[in-house]
Write an enzyme that holds these catalytic residues in place. Structure first.
Site, short mmCIF file in Angstrom:
data_model
loop_
_atom_site.label_atom_id
_atom_site.label_comp_id
_atom_site.label_asym_id
_atom_site.label_seq_id
_atom_site.Cartn_x
_atom_site.Cartn_y
_atom_site.Cartn_z
CB CYS A 148 -0.95 0.01 1.19
SG CYS A 148 -2.15 -1.32 1.10
CG HIS A 202 -3.23 3.48 2.04
ND1 HIS A 202 -3.57 3.06 0.77
CD2 HIS A 202 -3.35 2.39 2.84
CE1 HIS A 202 -3.87 1.78 0.80
NE2 HIS A 202 -3.75 1.34 2.04
CG ASN A 217 -6.54 -0.80 0.68
OD1 ASN A 217 -5.85 -0.33 -0.23
ND2 ASN A 217 -6.03 -1.27 1.81
N1 COA Z 1 -18.80 -8.61 8.83
C1 COA Z 1 -19.28 -8.84 10.07
N2 COA Z 1 -18.47 -9.17 11.10
C2 COA Z 1 -17.16 -9.25 10.88
C3 COA Z 1 -16.61 -9.02 9.61
C4 COA Z 1 -17.49 -8.70 8.55
N3 COA Z 1 -17.06 -8.45 7.30
N4 COA Z 1 -15.26 -9.17 9.68
C5 COA Z 1 -14.97 -9.49 10.94
N5 COA Z 1 -16.12 -9.54 11.69
C6 COA Z 1 -16.27 -9.85 13.10
C7 COA Z 1 -15.10 -10.60 13.66
O1 COA Z 1 -15.24 -11.98 13.42
C8 COA Z 1 -15.15 -10.25 15.11
O2 COA Z 1 -16.11 -11.07 15.73
P1 COA Z 1 -15.87 -11.62 17.22
O3 COA Z 1 -15.76 -10.38 18.08
O4 COA Z 1 -17.07 -12.43 17.46
O5 COA Z 1 -14.59 -12.37 17.15
C9 COA Z 1 -15.68 -8.83 15.12
O6 COA Z 1 -16.29 -8.63 13.84
C10 COA Z 1 -14.60 -7.79 15.32
O7 COA Z 1 -13.49 -8.10 14.47
P2 COA Z 1 -12.21 -7.20 14.42
O8 COA Z 1 -11.27 -7.79 13.43
O9 COA Z 1 -11.72 -6.90 15.78
O10 COA Z 1 -12.85 -5.87 13.81
P3 COA Z 1 -12.19 -4.49 13.62
O11 COA Z 1 -13.00 -3.45 14.25
O12 COA Z 1 -10.72 -4.52 13.92
O13 COA Z 1 -12.34 -4.27 12.06
C11 COA Z 1 -10.98 -4.40 10.07
C12 COA Z 1 -11.74 -5.16 11.15
C13 COA Z 1 -10.34 -5.37 9.12
C14 COA Z 1 -11.99 -3.54 9.34
C15 COA Z 1 -9.94 -3.49 10.75
O14 COA Z 1 -9.19 -4.24 11.65
C16 COA Z 1 -9.01 -2.83 9.78
O15 COA Z 1 -9.40 -1.98 9.01
N6 COA Z 1 -7.71 -3.18 9.85
C17 COA Z 1 -6.70 -2.58 9.03
C18 COA Z 1 -6.88 -3.08 7.66
C19 COA Z 1 -5.92 -2.45 6.73
O16 COA Z 1 -5.77 -1.28 6.76
N7 COA Z 1 -5.32 -3.27 5.88
C20 COA Z 1 -4.53 -2.88 4.81
C21 COA Z 1 -3.22 -2.39 5.25
S1 COA Z 1 -2.96 -0.92 4.55
#
Ligand code: COA
Length: 329
Positions: A113, A255, A285
């Site tokens: 990224c 980004h 993204n």
């Molecule tokens: N729909 C519904 N629920 C979902 C889900 C989806 N698409 N994806 C994950 N969940 C659930 C998980 O299973 C988890 O359930 P649990 O609490 O029962 O275990 C819950 O939602 C929370 O998951 P978590 O991963 O802690 O959520 P989050 O608030 O961290 O959001 C992302 C997840 C991926 C959106 C977030 O972590 C993120 O944006 N990370 C950075 C990603 C990124 O920038 N990547 C590229 C690098 S540049």
């Protein structure tokens, strides 16, 4: 001599996948995706015969048109991508072929990224040293080729797209790419965001396919924490080094990984969201595409004026991250 951007262009494929489309494929819902990420829809290239070189080639053609120059005048093409059409030849060589830039040398740069900022800073050195006068820098990814559409934690995040710029010597002093701070941390980054299959460690076998090793794997929570800190710290560092403040910054171009990361970065800079470009709702993204897509949109909307101070910040796999200060020419 500094390097300045003299043309911008973007290309997004037509196929739209909305959160409601994903609801039908995965156990997820529109409300969850929008509130956690800011994403409503993303673009996907549905034609299986077209890949990253097509996206980037469309950008390259527009850059030539917009600047009114011929392909033969291009001296160097750098493509930032982590989804090359194939491991080799490079996607940059394929773009060279598409536009017929017979006088150029061309190579890919992979910083996930952060690829566009890393490539732009690399390209700037060739202009500043006087080695080249016309360099194309394109960031693009066909993320749909490596997204596991059975994994709800990553499938919702990514889209396909590309954009790029033409880089030339700045016309006058004090304009162009004025500062950059780039970082990598393989120690903390290598295990949290990766695609382990298909390289020399795990070449494709039945086993790597069965274990879904040719898809993105991400520990979202870990990446989120690192991204917030790194992007905010780097933006603050760029501001401090260049005597920038909320008043004299025209645009933050971050980004587009998660709207909450974008907001946290803006808050740390003391910037109101009216000075922050965000199009994550529509494109998700697009990895190396996000920052140049934002630049191209601002340019299309005539929101970049001579003297506008722009701060670019990114974070991605590696980890890789960085910030850049550009005074728009
Ligand atoms: N729909 C519904 N629920 C979902 C889900 C989806 N698409 N994806 C994950 N969940 C659930 C998980 O299973 C988890 O359930 P649990 O609490 O029962 O275990 C819950 O939602 C929370 O998951 P978590 O991963 O802690 O959520 P989050 O608030 O961290 O959001 C992302 C997840 C991926 C959106 C977030 O972590 C993120 O944006 N990370 C950075 C990603 C990124 O920038 N990547 C590229 C690098 S540049």
């Amino acid at each position: 001599m500094k390097a300045a951007i003299t043309a911008t262009a973007k290309y997004l494929p037509d196929g739209v996948v909305t959160n409601h489309d994903l609801e039908r494929m995965l156990e997820t819902n529109d409300e969850w995706i929008r509130s956690r990420t800011g994403i409503s829809e993303r673009r996907i290239m549905k034609d299986p015969d077209k890949a990253s070189s097509f996206l980037c080639g469309e950008v390259a053609k527009q850059l030539l048109d917009k600047r009114g120059i011929s392909a033969e005048e291009i001296e160097l093409i750098i493509v930032a991508t982590m989804t090359p059409d194939m491991l080799f030849p490079s996607t940059a060589c394929l773009v060279q072929d598409i536009i017929g830039a017979t006088g150029a040398w061309a190579f890919d740069l992979n910083a996930a990224c952060s690829g566009f900022i890393f490539a732009l800073n690399t390209a700037a050195r060739f202009i500043e040293s006087g080695a080249h006068k016309k360099v194309m820098v394109i960031g693009g990814d066909k993320m749909s080729s490596i997204v596991d559409y059975t994994d709800r934690s990553t499938a919702i995040l990514f889209g396909d797209g590309a954009a790029g710029v033409l880089l030339e010597p700045a016309e006058s002093e004090g304009y162009g790419i004025l500062d950059a701070r780039l970082y990598s941390d393989g120690t903390n980054g290598k295990d949290h965001l990766l695609m382990s299959g298909g390289g020399s460690l795990h070449p494709a076998t039945h086993e790597t396919v069965e274990k879904r090793m040719h898809f993105i794997h991400q520990d979202g929570r870990q990446v989120f924490k690192s991204a917030v800190t790194a992007m905010a710290d780097t933006a603050a560092e760029i501001m401090q080094r260049n005597n920038l403040d909320a008043e004299n910054i025209a645009w933050l171009i971050p980004h587009q990984a998660n709207q909450r990361i974008i907001q946290a970065t803006a808050e740390r800079m003391g910037l109101g969201m009216e000075k922050v470009i965000s199009n994550i709702a529509h494109y998700g993204n697009t990895t190396a595409g996000t920052i140049p897509i934002c630049l191209a949109e601002l340019d299309e909307q005539r929101k970049l004026n001579r003297g506008s101070n722009l701060v670019l910040v990114s974070f991605g796999a590696g980890y890789t991250w960085g910030g850049m200060y550009i005074k728009w020419q």
